[in-house]
Motif scaffolding. Structure first.
Motif, PDB file in Angstrom:
ATOM      1  N   VAL A 162       0.901  -1.231   0.030  1.00 11.37           N
ATOM      2  CA  VAL A 162      -0.100   0.135  -0.230  1.00 11.37           C
ATOM      3  C   VAL A 162       1.187   1.339  -0.222  1.00 11.37           C
ATOM      4  N   ASN A 163       0.631   1.986  -1.252  1.00 15.22           N
ATOM      5  CA  ASN A 163       1.542   3.427  -0.935  1.00 15.22           C
ATOM      6  C   ASN A 163       0.577   4.553  -0.653  1.00 15.22           C
ATOM      7  N   VAL A 164       0.982   5.599  -0.017  1.00 14.93           N
ATOM      8  CA  VAL A 164       0.753   6.423   0.388  1.00 14.93           C
ATOM      9  C   VAL A 164       0.288   7.889  -0.507  1.00 14.93           C
ATOM     10  N   ALA A 165      -0.364   7.975  -0.816  1.00 16.48           N
ATOM     11  CA  ALA A 165       0.137   9.683  -2.124  1.00 16.48           C
ATOM     12  C   ALA A 165      -0.916  10.153  -1.167  1.00 16.48           C
ATOM     13  N   SER A 166      -1.619  11.120  -1.452  1.00 19.06           N
ATOM     14  CA  SER A 166      -2.900  12.113  -1.219  1.00 19.06           C
ATOM     15  C   SER A 166      -3.798  13.020  -1.930  1.00 19.06           C
ATOM     16  N   LEU A 167      -4.775  13.448  -1.494  1.00 18.68           N
ATOM     17  CA  LEU A 167      -5.925  14.610  -2.839  1.00 18.68           C
ATOM     18  C   LEU A 167      -4.827  14.881  -3.707  1.00 18.68           C
ATOM     19  N   ALA A 168      -3.877  15.784  -2.903  1.00 21.62           N
ATOM     20  CA  ALA A 168      -2.665  16.170  -3.764  1.00 21.62           C
ATOM     21  C   ALA A 168      -2.767  15.730  -4.386  1.00 21.62           C
ATOM     22  N   GLY A 169      -3.255  13.813  -4.773  1.00 20.15           N
ATOM     23  CA  GLY A 169      -2.613  13.317  -6.415  1.00 20.15           C
ATOM     24  C   GLY A 169      -2.825  13.224  -6.954  1.00 20.15           C
ATOM     25  N   LEU A 170      -4.086  14.140  -6.538  1.00 20.85           N
ATOM     26  CA  LEU A 170      -5.563  14.000  -8.204  1.00 20.85           C
ATOM     27  C   LEU A 170      -5.860  15.331  -8.233  1.00 20.85           C
ATOM     28  N   GLY A 172      -7.154  13.569   2.532  1.00 26.47           N
ATOM     29  CA  GLY A 172      -7.372  15.053   2.937  1.00 26.47           C
ATOM     30  C   GLY A 172      -6.407  15.458   4.238  1.00 26.47           C
ATOM     31  N   PHE A 173      -6.038  16.118   3.786  1.00 24.21           N
ATOM     32  CA  PHE A 173      -5.501  17.068   5.005  1.00 24.21           C
ATOM     33  C   PHE A 173      -5.789  15.855   6.310  1.00 24.21           C
ATOM     34  N   TYR A 207     -11.636  22.430   4.182  1.00 18.89           N
ATOM     35  CA  TYR A 207     -11.765  20.678   3.831  1.00 18.89           C
ATOM     36  C   TYR A 207     -12.254  20.659   5.399  1.00 18.89           C
ATOM     37  N   GLY A 208     -11.350  20.466   6.528  1.00 16.33           N
ATOM     38  CA  GLY A 208     -11.847  19.956   7.821  1.00 16.33           C
ATOM     39  C   GLY A 208     -10.361  19.190   7.637  1.00 16.33           C
ATOM     40  N   VAL A 209      -9.764  18.666   9.158  1.00 11.43           N
ATOM     41  CA  VAL A 209      -9.234  17.223   9.349  1.00 11.43           C
ATOM     42  C   VAL A 209      -9.132  16.269   9.957  1.00 11.43           C
ATOM     43  N   LEU A 210      -8.598  15.206   9.298  1.00 11.19           N
ATOM     44  CA  LEU A 210      -9.126  13.939   9.257  1.00 11.19           C
ATOM     45  C   LEU A 210      -8.049  13.641  10.450  1.00 11.19           C
ATOM     46  N   ASP A 211      -9.065  12.524  11.004  1.00 12.50           N
ATOM     47  CA  ASP A 211      -8.011  12.365  12.369  1.00 12.50           C
ATOM     48  C   ASP A 211      -7.546  10.530  12.159  1.00 12.50           C
ATOM     49  N   PRO A 212      -5.918  10.833  12.324  1.00  9.05           N
ATOM     50  CA  PRO A 212      -4.913   9.455  11.838  1.00  9.05           C
ATOM     51  C   PRO A 212      -5.419   8.260  11.258  1.00  9.05           C
ATOM     52  N   SER A 213      -6.798   7.652  12.741  1.00  9.30           N
ATOM     53  CA  SER A 213      -7.659   6.600  12.997  1.00  9.30           C
ATOM     54  C   SER A 213      -8.516   6.138  11.445  1.00  9.30           C
ATOM     55  N   ASN A 221      -6.899  -4.361  -6.247  1.00 13.17           N
ATOM     56  CA  ASN A 221      -5.602  -4.287  -7.216  1.00 13.17           C
ATOM     57  C   ASN A 221      -5.740  -3.158  -7.797  1.00 13.17           C
ATOM     58  N   GLY A 222      -4.535  -2.133  -7.547  1.00 14.91           N
ATOM     59  CA  GLY A 222      -4.381  -1.485  -8.724  1.00 14.91           C
ATOM     60  C   GLY A 222      -5.627   0.194  -8.217  1.00 14.91           C
ATOM     61  N   GLU A 223      -6.225   0.015  -7.250  1.00 13.89           N
ATOM     62  CA  GLU A 223      -7.363   1.292  -7.029  1.00 13.89           C
ATOM     63  C   GLU A 223      -6.781   2.001  -5.910  1.00 13.89           C
ATOM     64  N   ILE A 224      -7.932   3.359  -6.082  1.00  7.98           N
ATOM     65  CA  ILE A 224      -6.650   4.405  -5.422  1.00  7.98           C
ATOM     66  C   ILE A 224      -7.979   4.973  -4.472  1.00  7.98           C
ATOM     67  N   MET A 225      -7.483   4.641  -3.407  1.00  6.61           N
ATOM     68  CA  MET A 225      -8.948   5.475  -2.128  1.00  6.61           C
ATOM     69  C   MET A 225      -8.447   6.267  -1.812  1.00  6.61           C
ATOM     70  N   LYS A 226      -9.842   6.713  -1.357  1.00  7.35           N
ATOM     71  CA  LYS A 226      -9.699   8.008  -1.018  1.00  7.35           C
ATOM     72  C   LYS A 226     -10.743   8.635   0.393  1.00  7.35           C
ATOM     73  N   ILE A 227      -9.525   9.532   1.334  1.00  6.56           N
ATOM     74  CA  ILE A 227     -10.445   9.796   2.476  1.00  6.56           C
ATOM     75  C   ILE A 227     -10.415  11.444   2.889  1.00  6.56           C
ATOM     76  N   THR A 228     -11.667  11.466   3.074  1.00  5.94           N
ATOM     77  CA  THR A 228     -12.339  13.377   3.148  1.00  5.94           C
ATOM     78  C   THR A 228     -13.817  13.303   4.138  1.00  5.94           C
ATOM     79  N   THR A 229     -13.462  14.302   4.715  1.00  5.44           N
ATOM     80  CA  THR A 229     -14.852  14.643   6.137  1.00  5.44           C
ATOM     81  C   THR A 229     -15.587  14.735   5.429  1.00  5.44           C
ATOM     82  N   ASN A 230     -15.711  14.847   3.606  1.00  9.60           N
ATOM     83  CA  ASN A 230     -17.434  14.720   3.919  1.00  9.60           C
ATOM     84  C   ASN A 230     -17.891  13.620   3.267  1.00  9.60           C
TER      85      ASN A 230
END
Ligand code: NAD
Length: 265
Positions: A134-142, A184-185, A217-223, A239-248
């Motif tokens: 699992v590679n950690v990117a960011s919403l800034a990757g999209l 996200g953040f 945008y709000g700030v997420l908890d690491p958990s 496999n090959g999926e890009i998971m996004k995690i956002t406050t909304n």
């Protein structure tokens, strides 16, 4: 993948998101190699985990992921210590627009290298798609990030690389699934980097714009990011999926049109 007794190597595990990943995997019964440059904070996290999970469940390995030999050694130590590797999380990252070359080096080159080394250890060993990277990117990757263009470029790179190498791993029947997470953040020490000229350089005068974005945008908890990791690891269809995690929208996936060409293998 059933996580109990699996062995995971996590880079950047001393604090922040990486530490939350380690906590979640330990709670699931994994053994974890905590790989980080920061020895003091890394050892402190290992001690805290020892108290909660016992001394045998984790190991701290000091390593600068941007140093090829260091990174190879860290994989070797983890594999020798626990006798195998099942999961690799390439998470270590920095936000530095001034010394921007290290941002590319740590956030992209070292993630690519960590993926290749991980594949060498895990491919064709665990049948039934049991290995996972699992590679950690960011919403800034999209999406673009006006005041962090190199960070943004490095994360776009992680997404392109992850989607591509995941297709190759499947085509070769390596038995290793490769996915990426785009938060996200998130409330971790990396957010303090926007206050520092040595990190922001040319973009220092725009720190308030970034703070405004955080508020918007709000700030997420690491958990929550760790919850996303567990979801990716436990679902063998991904496999090959890009998971996004956002406050909304919480944990969800980036949708892409099907590619017109697929490998014949
Ligand atoms: P953090 O600064 O709290 O943690 C990063 C960890 O990586 C630290 O322990 C640090 O010592 C380690 N590290 C940095 N350079 C290293 C190197 N060369 N070798 C080994 N270890 C190194 O940041 P975080 O928020 O936990 O970030 C983790 C990942 O999540 C990064 O890839 C980051 O880009 C990404 N991310 C963070 C956010 C956020 O808002 N916090 C959002 C999206 C993506």
């Amino acid at each position: 993948m059933h996580l109990k007794d699996k062995v995971a190597l996590i880079t950047g595990a001393a604090q922040g998101i990486g530490r939350a990943f380690a906590q979640a995997l330990l709670e699931k019964g994994c053994k974890v190699a905590l790989v980080d440059l920061n020895v003091e904070v890394g050892e402190a996290s290992k001690s805290a985990f020892d108290k909660e999970f016992g001394t045998q469940r984790s190991i701290f390995i000091a390593c600068d992921v941007s140093n090829e030999e260091n990174l190879k050694d860290a994989f070797k130590k983890a594999d020798q210590h626990f006798g195998k590797l099942d999961i690799v999380v390439n998470n270590a990252g920095v936000n530095n627009e001034k010394n921007w070359e290290i941002t590319v080096q740590i956030n992209l080159i070292s993630v690519i290298r960590g993926t290749y080394i991980g594949l060498e250890y895990m491919k064709n060993k665990n049948k039934c798609s049991e290995g996972a990277i699992v590679n950690v990117a960011s919403l800034a990757g999209l999406i673009p990030a006006a005041f962090q263009p190199v960070y943004c470029a490095s994360k776009h790179g992680v997404i392109g690389f992850t989607r591509s190498i995941a297709m190759f791993s499947a085509a070769e029947n390596y038995g290793v699934r490769i996915n990426a997470i785009c938060p996200g953040f998130v409330n971790t020490p990396i957010l303090q980097s926007i206050e520092k000229e040595e990190n922001m350089g040319l973009y220092s005068s725009h720190k308030q714009d970034i703070k405004d974005m955080m508020e918007f945008y709000g700030v997420l908890d690491p958990s929550l990011i760790a919850e996303g990791l567990i979801k990716i690891l436990e679902d063998d269809t991904l496999n090959g999926e890009i998971m996004k995690i956002t406050t909304n929208q919480g944990i969800h996936f980036q949708e892409y049109s099907p590619l017109p060409f697929q490998s014949r293998k």
